[in-house]
Design an enzyme around this catalytic site. Structure first.
Site, PDB file in Angstrom:
ATOM      1  CG  ASP A  20      -0.863  26.138 -17.240  1.00 42.53           C
ATOM      2  OD1 ASP A  20      -0.611  27.251 -18.130  1.00 42.53           O
ATOM      3  OD2 ASP A  20      -0.476  26.237 -16.261  1.00 42.53           O
ATOM      4  CD  GLU A  81      -2.563  29.695 -20.344  1.00 37.17           C
ATOM      5  OE1 GLU A  81      -2.895  28.738 -19.726  1.00 37.17           O
ATOM      6  OE2 GLU A  81      -2.027  30.810 -20.274  1.00 37.17           O
ATOM      7  CG  ASP A 154       1.077  25.447 -12.375  1.00 42.06           C
ATOM      8  OD1 ASP A 154       1.567  26.600 -13.134  1.00 42.06           O
ATOM      9  OD2 ASP A 154       1.023  25.507 -11.122  1.00 42.06           O
TER      10      ASP A 154
END
Lengths: 185, 185
Positions: A20, A81, A154
């Site tokens: 992430d 991501e 996160d």
């Protein structure tokens, strides 16, 4: 006795490193498993860099942490991501830079990289592409049978990316197999 | 006889690697010199990656080309164009990722990284922050006393970044010196 990289025991499915991306906090989570069998947490962490540090040095610190995990945990795939330009204009450039560093490092180590959008991840993990952060965290906790929810968000997001990748990858593989079988008839 | 990295002859000023980031074309230009003296072209090139290649592999190829130049040409500083999210939404994420990779690699090799906006570069090189690409190319050609204009524009832009960095860096250093002297009185 030293075990070289080819001596490790077979893994129960695929090992995926989810990333992430972010300059201030970058989630790194490793999950192992396959579709239809329980998934297992391998490791999860959040890499942090101070906002007052030179941006290039922040990226170098993140690179060190990512590469250390790639080398030590040897994932079969890296799921990152996908960053969009329309969100969080103030921080999106740093997020994109961090994602580029993670993608490049995985490719350098010969590990395939896959990008997943936030809504793909939410849909895969919770069933809804519009789930909020807390719902994602709860589902990650349940899917990996953790005794406590991974924090901050996160960390949970990195694990959700890895879970999404295993489940979507599995679905895509089964679809490809079905198409191959249908074509072979 | 082998000359180690500390054995090189003193340089006429600063050697700067300018990076005009992009996934499809990434300009890398090295300029050497100092304020008030003629600048010299060391090397200029454009790294290209095919649009149909996996994005992570594109970043890894660019990383290879950037790092090869950092190691071989040992710049004193790396100047990278600052990427803004409001421009070219379709390609800005790839551009930001490529810039992050360049920044991180420079930092890993202990080389200071400086970001310059496109208008800072145009103003430094042409005198106007609103100069067009052709004016920048012409001024770069003249400043470096080249027999032909560097093409494509990404090559000229990379050189313009390096020139901007030497000239602005010089101005900033002279200002810092003046302030230090004034304070010492």
């Amino acid at each position: 006795m030293h075990y070289g990289s080819n001596m490790r025991s077979p893994r129960p499915g695929t090992r995926v490193l989810g990333v992430d991306p972010g300059l201030t906090r970058l989630g790194v989570g490793v999950v192992e498993g396959s579709v239809g069998r329980p998934l297992a947490l391998v490791e999860v962490d959040v890499l942090r860099t101070p906002a007052d540090l030179d941006p290039a040095l922040r990226l170098a610190r993140l690179a060190e942490g990512i590469e250390e995990r790639i080398v030590r945990l040897r994932p079969d795939a890296v799921a990152v991501e996908r960053v969009f330009s329309q969100h969080n204009v103030r921080t999106v450039m740093g997020t994109a830079q961090a994602s580029g560093v993670a993608m490049m490092l995985a490719a350098r180590h010969g590990i395939p990289v896959h990008l997943h959008t936030p809504s793909e991840v939410k849909a895969a993990v919770t069933g809804s592409g519009r789930a909020d952060k807390e719902q994602v965290t709860q589902m990650v906790t349940r899917v990996l049978r953790l005794s406590a929810a991974p924090r901050p968000a996160d960390a949970a997001d990195a694990l959700a990316l890895a879970i999404c990748h295993i489940w979507r990858g599995g679905a895509q593989n089964r679809l490809a197999e079905a198409i191959a079988k249908a074509g072979a008839r």
